[in-house]
Motif scaffolding. Structure first.
Motif, PDB file in Angstrom:
ATOM      1  N   ASP A 139       0.832  -1.202   0.000  1.00 40.71           N
ATOM      2  CA  ASP A 139       0.000   0.000   0.000  1.00 40.71           C
ATOM      3  C   ASP A 139       0.868   1.254   0.000  1.00 40.71           C
ATOM      4  OD1 ASP A 139      -2.558  -1.372   0.252  1.00 40.71           O
ATOM      5  OD2 ASP A 139      -1.890  -1.885   2.278  1.00 40.71           O
ATOM      6  N   LEU A 140       2.030   1.163   0.638  1.00 39.03           N
ATOM      7  CA  LEU A 140       2.967   2.280   0.717  1.00 39.03           C
ATOM      8  C   LEU A 140       4.368   1.770   0.393  1.00 39.03           C
ATOM      9  CD1 LEU A 140       1.863   3.813   4.163  1.00 39.03           C
ATOM     10  CD2 LEU A 140       1.115   4.552   1.910  1.00 39.03           C
ATOM     11  N   PHE A 141       5.141   2.616  -0.292  1.00 39.32           N
ATOM     12  CA  PHE A 141       6.529   2.257  -0.606  1.00 39.32           C
ATOM     13  C   PHE A 141       7.438   3.399  -0.181  1.00 39.32           C
ATOM     14  CE2 PHE A 141      10.349   2.251  -3.152  1.00 39.32           C
ATOM     15  CZ  PHE A 141      10.723   0.910  -3.178  1.00 39.32           C
ATOM     16  N   ILE A 142       8.514   3.047   0.516  1.00 40.47           N
ATOM     17  CA  ILE A 142       9.516   4.029   0.943  1.00 40.47           C
ATOM     18  C   ILE A 142      10.880   3.505   0.515  1.00 40.47           C
ATOM     19  CG2 ILE A 142      10.550   5.256   2.899  1.00 40.47           C
ATOM     20  CD1 ILE A 142       7.884   4.521   4.435  1.00 40.47           C
ATOM     21  N   GLY A 143      11.628   4.329  -0.203  1.00 41.01           N
ATOM     22  CA  GLY A 143      12.953   3.909  -0.649  1.00 41.01           C
ATOM     23  C   GLY A 143      13.956   5.028  -0.488  1.00 41.01           C
ATOM     24  N   SER A 144      15.189   4.664  -0.177  1.00 40.14           N
ATOM     25  CA  SER A 144      16.238   5.663   0.006  1.00 40.14           C
ATOM     26  C   SER A 144      17.565   5.121  -0.490  1.00 40.14           C
ATOM     27  CB  SER A 144      16.348   6.051   1.488  1.00 40.14           C
ATOM     28  OG  SER A 144      17.402   6.964   1.704  1.00 40.14           O
ATOM     29  N   LEU A 158       8.305  -2.170 -10.672  1.00 44.30           N
ATOM     30  CA  LEU A 158       7.310  -2.658  -9.716  1.00 44.30           C
ATOM     31  C   LEU A 158       6.468  -1.542  -9.096  1.00 44.30           C
ATOM     32  CD1 LEU A 158       9.591  -5.216  -7.820  1.00 44.30           C
ATOM     33  CD2 LEU A 158       7.739  -5.796  -9.390  1.00 44.30           C
ATOM     34  N   LEU A 159       6.933  -0.296  -9.168  1.00 42.87           N
ATOM     35  CA  LEU A 159       6.306   0.767  -8.384  1.00 42.87           C
ATOM     36  C   LEU A 159       4.885   1.098  -8.817  1.00 42.87           C
ATOM     37  CD1 LEU A 159       9.230   3.257  -7.693  1.00 42.87           C
ATOM     38  CD2 LEU A 159       8.102   1.689  -6.109  1.00 42.87           C
ATOM     39  N   ASP A 160       4.538   0.843 -10.067  1.00 45.17           N
ATOM     40  CA  ASP A 160       3.166   1.126 -10.497  1.00 45.17           C
ATOM     41  C   ASP A 160       2.151   0.230  -9.798  1.00 45.17           C
ATOM     42  OD1 ASP A 160       3.759   3.223 -12.192  1.00 45.17           O
ATOM     43  OD2 ASP A 160       4.088   1.924 -13.930  1.00 45.17           O
ATOM     44  N   ASN A 161       2.633  -0.849  -9.172  1.00 42.34           N
ATOM     45  CA  ASN A 161       1.733  -1.741  -8.442  1.00 42.34           C
ATOM     46  C   ASN A 161       1.361  -1.208  -7.063  1.00 42.34           C
ATOM     47  OD1 ASN A 161       1.670  -4.209 -10.274  1.00 42.34           O
ATOM     48  ND2 ASN A 161       3.871  -3.983  -9.959  1.00 42.34           N
ATOM     49  N   VAL A 162       2.104  -0.208  -6.571  1.00 42.06           N
ATOM     50  CA  VAL A 162       1.856   0.312  -5.226  1.00 42.06           C
ATOM     51  C   VAL A 162       0.576   1.137  -5.230  1.00 42.06           C
ATOM     52  CG1 VAL A 162       2.770   1.751  -3.371  1.00 42.06           C
ATOM     53  CG2 VAL A 162       4.327   0.339  -4.735  1.00 42.06           C
ATOM     54  N   ASN A 163      -0.322   0.820  -4.311  1.00 40.36           N
ATOM     55  CA  ASN A 163      -1.631   1.462  -4.298  1.00 40.36           C
ATOM     56  C   ASN A 163      -1.588   2.911  -3.843  1.00 40.36           C
ATOM     57  OD1 ASN A 163      -2.984  -0.934  -5.067  1.00 40.36           O
ATOM     58  ND2 ASN A 163      -2.903  -1.670  -2.941  1.00 40.36           N
ATOM     59  N   GLY A 164      -0.755   3.192  -2.845  1.00 40.25           N
ATOM     60  CA  GLY A 164      -0.775   4.507  -2.220  1.00 40.25           C
ATOM     61  C   GLY A 164       0.510   5.280  -2.413  1.00 40.25           C
ATOM     62  N   PRO A 165       0.877   6.079  -1.417  1.00 40.58           N
ATOM     63  CA  PRO A 165       2.049   6.949  -1.532  1.00 40.58           C
ATOM     64  C   PRO A 165       3.331   6.191  -1.834  1.00 40.58           C
ATOM     65  CG  PRO A 165       0.717   7.595   0.356  1.00 40.58           C
ATOM     66  CD  PRO A 165       0.146   6.310  -0.148  1.00 40.58           C
ATOM     67  N   ARG A 166       4.148   6.816  -2.653  1.00 36.20           N
ATOM     68  CA  ARG A 166       5.496   6.309  -2.943  1.00 36.20           C
ATOM     69  C   ARG A 166       6.465   7.412  -2.544  1.00 36.20           C
ATOM     70  NH1 ARG A 166       3.212   4.632  -8.628  1.00 36.20           N
ATOM     71  NH2 ARG A 166       3.930   6.721  -9.157  1.00 36.20           N
ATOM     72  N   LEU A 167       7.264   7.148  -1.539  1.00 34.98           N
ATOM     73  CA  LEU A 167       8.209   8.134  -1.023  1.00 34.98           C
ATOM     74  C   LEU A 167       9.617   7.673  -1.363  1.00 34.98           C
ATOM     75  CD1 LEU A 167       6.629   8.586   2.522  1.00 34.98           C
ATOM     76  CD2 LEU A 167       6.179   9.945   0.488  1.00 34.98           C
ATOM     77  N   LEU A 168      10.302   8.441  -2.182  1.00 32.65           N
ATOM     78  CA  LEU A 168      11.669   8.094  -2.567  1.00 32.65           C
ATOM     79  C   LEU A 168      12.587   9.258  -2.213  1.00 32.65           C
ATOM     80  CD1 LEU A 168       9.827   6.767  -5.308  1.00 32.65           C
ATOM     81  CD2 LEU A 168      11.899   5.415  -4.949  1.00 32.65           C
ATOM     82  N   PHE A 169      13.594   8.964  -1.432  1.00 29.99           N
ATOM     83  CA  PHE A 169      14.491   9.985  -0.926  1.00 29.99           C
ATOM     84  C   PHE A 169      15.920   9.690  -1.376  1.00 29.99           C
ATOM     85  CE2 PHE A 169      11.372   9.430   2.728  1.00 29.99           C
ATOM     86  CZ  PHE A 169      10.514  10.417   2.270  1.00 29.99           C
TER      87      PHE A 169
END
Length: 645
Positions: A139-144, A158-169
């Motif tokens: 539902d949420l993806f966080i990457g750094s 794969l990120l288009d499969n994430v339903n909600g927020p995608r946070l990439l730092f």
């Protein structure tokens, strides 16, 4: 609005005006397209949990007690609730913080139902199936800190499969475009001439444009300061997109400050928002769930200075908590004080003499705030080896500002007094101190660091000017963050790690890179012998600078392969003889003893190369060292007689 204008006017002008710059500012450029991990020589590691480490001069590496590894490198504080938020967090180059992120997930309030999966960069390829499944169900993806080309391709697919927020730092530029929170996105727009990252809405862009900087090299550093004020400024901007951008900035502000509690707050921020927007139950039960979520208070941001100085003895009275000096001058006043000496005696802590060489050591701030043990060990080693460390922690992007504004040298002081150089207006004499050498544990370019451009030589002129004014050794010395110690011992420094430690810093003027250790499982460990090697080299370089120029011994090595066939001094597209001659004449002008070369009218780079070629001939070698000079002189006599052979 008056408040916004007042705040903006008081802030330094730090952000570039172009919205496209906003998108890539936090992200190091990716490696050139189509470079694979195998081409870079990067091997995947199998991590295990490191529980403790101790400093030992006798140990080959810092002593480590590891727990059993069950083979599953991801984690999940699974509460068994189907309504829990599925969160995937990729630590990138911070596999050593995996355990901290797992603990942060377990500390969330029960109302924030979460299934957290934490992956290191190594898991993206080595645990491909598990990682792929987790992201597809997220539902949420966080990457750094995801830079490796193969990893970037795998994650982006794969990120288009994430339903909600995608946070990439702080990831490769290609991944930064996948940032999304509600209506805010960094995806490219397709509006003809305006095609590019959509970024923030016009009203927000208007505010961000006020943060422009006169110095190109300081713009990236400015974004870190934006994190302090951006979310507060955006409160006054109406609209959903501004609110969503504020959420992204708030999340990144927690992440950037680091530490378990701040990561926990970031996870609470995004999961609480997701649960409120997707509350599935109706009726009284649903209302109670919403009320419980809305009653949660977001933890206060735990702030650590963006830059500061530390020492194992610099702690608070009574609580023993780590304290940070505000600038190098105040740090040195404390370090040379009787109070510091007395504390060292009480704790049997080795201190270098007050007149010992002073070494500025640039450290990753995130390693400091997550209590990476190797930093304390490194400082202790320096002191024990007779060097006074001046350990400055930075986010990574401020390295050049530290050198420019906080550090000076005897050479620079004398040159300024003579009027031969002029310091930058940003120099802070009341906060600066003089050093004998600079050691960076970060690598990357001096300007921009890991958040700067990976484009070779982009800001070399700026870095070169700073370092040439200082005229002190600038050395890269770091534990490997992308390789295990066994892998390094068997294969050397490989792939992207060598670019970070050697290629990019050497363009700035770095010398004599020293590997200090590497990964053991998911933790950073020092090799004591390597740290002592660094200290010995620092002593040597500093001693050499104090040696009169005419007494220095310099060896010049020329290419000569294959041997004994006249290949001495050959190099494709390079004029070796002419370069050699200019080098020797320049050395003569600067006071080096180059023998009679400078005064001999017949001497030239060509004659030197020819003489070296003669010394490499088989008959001359067979005659022994004693007859080599005679062989050269005979050939010279023949040349004077017109024999060009």
């Amino acid at each position: 609005m008056a408040l916004i204008i007042k705040l903006v006017c008081l802030l330094p002008h730090l952000l570039p005006s172009k919205p496209t710059s906003f998108v890539g500012a936090f992200s190091p450029s990716a490696l050139p397209a189509r470079i694979t991990a195998s081409q870079l020589g990067i091997r995947r590691r199998t991590p295990f949990i490191l529980q403790s480490s101790t400093l030992s001069r006798e140990a080959d590496v810092t002593a480590i007690n590891n727990a059993d590894d069950d083979g599953d490198n991801s984690s999940s504080p699974d509460n068994g609730d189907d309504d829990a938020v599925n969160v995937v967090l990729v630590t990138g180059f911070e596999s050593f913080n995996r355990q901290l992120y797992e603990e942060a997930g377990r500390l969330l309030p029960p109302e924030c139902k979460i299934n957290l999966k934490v992956f290191a960069d190594s898991d993206i390829q080595s645990n491909k199936e598990s990682f792929s499944t987790a992201v597809q169900n997220a539902d949420l993806f966080i990457g750094s800190l995801i830079f490796d080309y193969d990893d970037v391709v795998a994650v982006s697919s794969l990120l288009d499969n994430v339903n909600g927020p995608r946070l990439l730092f702080e990831c490769a530029t290609e991944l930064m475009s996948y940032n999304r929170v509600g209506s805010f996105t960094m995806e490219s727009s397709d509006d003809g001439d305006n095609a590019g990252p959509s970024g923030p809405p016009p009203a927000v862009k208007a505010i961000l444009s006020k943060f422009s900087s006169g110095k190109e090299e300081d713009k990236i550093n400015g974004y870190l300061k934006l994190l302090k004020f951006g979310p507060d400024l955006l409160k006054f901007i109406p609209g959903e997109k501004a609110s969503d951008l504020r959420t992204w900035l708030e999340a990144y502000r927690y992440w950037n400050q680091g530490g378990r509690n701040n990561v926990k707050a970031m996870l609470q921020l995004v999961t609480q928002r997701w649960l409120l927007e997707h509350q599935r139950e109706g009726g009284d039960e649903g209302q109670r769930a919403v009320a419980a979520l809305e009653s949660l208070t977001l933890p206060e941001l735990e702030v650590t200075p963006d830059v500061g100085l530390l020492h194992p003895l610099l702690v608070g009275e009574g609580d023993g908590a780590m304290k940070f000096a505000a600038n190098p001058k105040s740090y040195m006043e404390w370090r040379l004080s009787p109070a510091c000496s007395e504390l060292a005696k009480q704790q049997k802590f080795p201190l270098a003499p007050n007149d010992a060489p002073r070494i500025a050591v640039l450290l990753y701030r995130k390693h400091v705030i997550t209590n990476q043990r190797y930093i304390q060990d490194l400082i202790r080693y320096f002191e024990a080896e007779g060097l006074i460390p001046i350990p400055v922690f930075i986010n990574g992007v401020e390295a050049h500002t530290i050198v420019r504004d906080w550090l000076t040298s005897h050479h620079e002081i004398a040159s300024v007094a003579r009027g031969t150089i002029q310091r930058d207006s940003t120099y802070k004499p009341k906060e600066a101190t003089s050093v004998d050498a600079i050691v960076s544990t970060i690598g990357f370019p001096l300007v921009g660091g890991p958040a700067g451009s990976m484009e070779a030589g982009r800001n070399v002129a700026i870095a070169s000017t700073l370092l040439s004014h200082m005229q002190v050794p600038y050395i890269i010395a770091s534990p490997l963050l992308l390789q295990s110690i066994p892998l390094w011992k068997s294969n050397g420094v490989m792939g992207l790690q060598s670019v970070v430690l050697y290629s990019l810093p050497e363009l700035d003027g770095a010398i004599d890179t020293v590997v200090l250790g590497g990964l053991v499982g998911d933790r950073i460990a020092l090799i004591p012998e390597r740290v002592r090697k660094l200290c010995n080299r620092l002593h040597g370089w500093i001693s050499l600078r104090k040696t009169p120029v005419e007494d220095r011994k310099v060896s010049i090595m020329l290419y000569g392969f294959p041997p004994n066939v006249g290949a001495v001094g050959t190099a494709a597209l390079l004029d070796v003889p002419n370069s050699l001659e200019k080098l020797l004449r320049r050395m003569h002008l600067e006071g080096y003893d180059v023998g009679g070369f400078a005064m001999d009218a017949d001497a030239s780079g060509q004659s030197l190369v020819a003489a070296l070629a003669i010394l490499g001939e088989d008959p001359v070698i067979a005659g022994g060292v004693g007859r080599m000079q005679e062989a050269v002189e005979r050939r010279m006599e023949r040349a004077r007689g017109g024999d060009n052979t």
